[in-house]
Design an enzyme around this catalytic site. Structure first.
Site, PDB file in Angstrom:
ATOM      1  CG  ASP B   7      35.166  56.112  38.481  1.00 32.62           C
ATOM      2  OD1 ASP B   7      35.176  54.956  38.942  1.00 32.62           O
ATOM      3  OD2 ASP B   7      36.127  56.902  38.608  1.00 32.62           O
ATOM      4  CD  GLU B  68      34.697  50.884  39.750  1.00 33.78           C
ATOM      5  OE1 GLU B  68      35.123  51.737  38.960  1.00 33.78           O
ATOM      6  OE2 GLU B  68      35.293  50.521  40.774  1.00 33.78           O
ATOM      7  CG  ASP B 141      37.998  60.782  38.961  1.00 33.98           C
ATOM      8  OD1 ASP B 141      38.037  59.996  39.910  1.00 33.98           O
ATOM      9  OD2 ASP B 141      38.834  61.681  38.771  1.00 33.98           O
TER      10      ASP B 141
END
Lengths: 193, 193
Positions: B7, B68, B141
């Site tokens: 992330d 991501e 996160d």
């Protein structure tokens, strides 16, 4: 002092290396463009750009790496790749303990031509004149990288410290310093994340 | 198969490592957050994130790094740092010859909860359930990085190839595949620069 200028990009990343003497006389050392194949996946493109930059930094052992400051407001189609290429240039410098400077396009144009809104061709002509080149530097990415390096070498001493020294600057230097202060106040989006 | 989820972020970069068996049973391996000090200059922050990611990739030797996908439309205050952190994760993987996958937040939510608009808490609960954790993964996160890894491990085979295999998918898988196709058509801005 050797200044390694970078005009960041994922497809074409301009590199311009100059030498700045104490007299502020600037000399051309090298320019070219690191490229990545748009057909490759993004990770392999970033690897190609990183390797190209790292090889050239090792070759020219600069005292500073000066990179165009990227703004989130830039062209949506390219801003993320541009930011990533700038990040790789910063990484390559930081891994070698070389200081990094960031200058906006407006600062660069002001420093090189005295006009923050100068056209590309004006910047190219002034780069050629300042570096005493026989012809205009090509391609545009290489010229922009040389201009980035020149901007760093010619930066007025007061611009980085602000305050009273600015009153001794020429008009162009003062405009340059003001543009830099403005860009700081606007908070280049990279800074505080 | 070991999947290393990321992330991305410049201040906090989530890492989530899972093992996916052929049976599609998923097991928790590791999660934590790589941080950089916001007081440092940007080049040193990028170096800290890169070193943290590279160390963990070397430790867990993943078969794939799933990151991501960042869009230029994201939060202007953080998008450039997020894109740069994602770029460093891609670089670290590419330097080691490890394949990289990119999945959008919508794909991740769909894959993990069956709902592309799921709330964060729903995603965290499903991550805990899928990986048989005693408590919700923290901080956010870390949970997002585990969800990113789960998304890659659970991706429907047809989704990456498109076409006729989609008719055999469950409704959630079909939504997931459609979201992925949509994100491709919209041209994630990272792709073609």
């Amino acid at each position: 002092m050797i200044v390694f200028g970078v005009d960041p990009g994922l497809t074409r990343c301009g590199v311009g290396v100059i030498e700045a003497k104490v007299s502020r006389r600037l000399s051309f050392v090298h320019t070219d463009v690191v490229r990545s194949d748009p057909e490759l996946s993004q990770d392999l493109r970033l690897l190609a750009i990183y390797n190209g930059l790292a090889t050239r930094i090792d070759e020219y052992s600069p005292d500073v790496v000066s990179i165009e400051r990227v703004f989130a407001q830039s062209n949506r189609n390219t801003v993320l790749g541009t930011a990533q290429a700038a990040g790789l240039a910063m990484l390559a410098a930081a891994q070698r303990g070389i200081p990094v400077a960031l200058h906006t396009p407006t600062e660069v144009k002001l420093a090189v031509t005295g006009n923050g809104q100068a056209e590309k061709i004006q910047v190219e002509r002034m780069v050629a004149r300042i570096l005493r080149l026989d012809r205009l530097p090509k391609p545009a990415d290489a010229a922009d990288a040389l201009a980035q390096a020149i901007c760093h070498a010619l930066r007025p001493a007061g611009a980085l410290q602000g305050g009273e020294r600015e009153q001794h600057l020429t008009q162009a230097q003062r405009q340059w310093a003001q543009a830099q202060q403005r860009s700081k106040r606007c908070g280049p989006v990279q800074r505080d994340m």
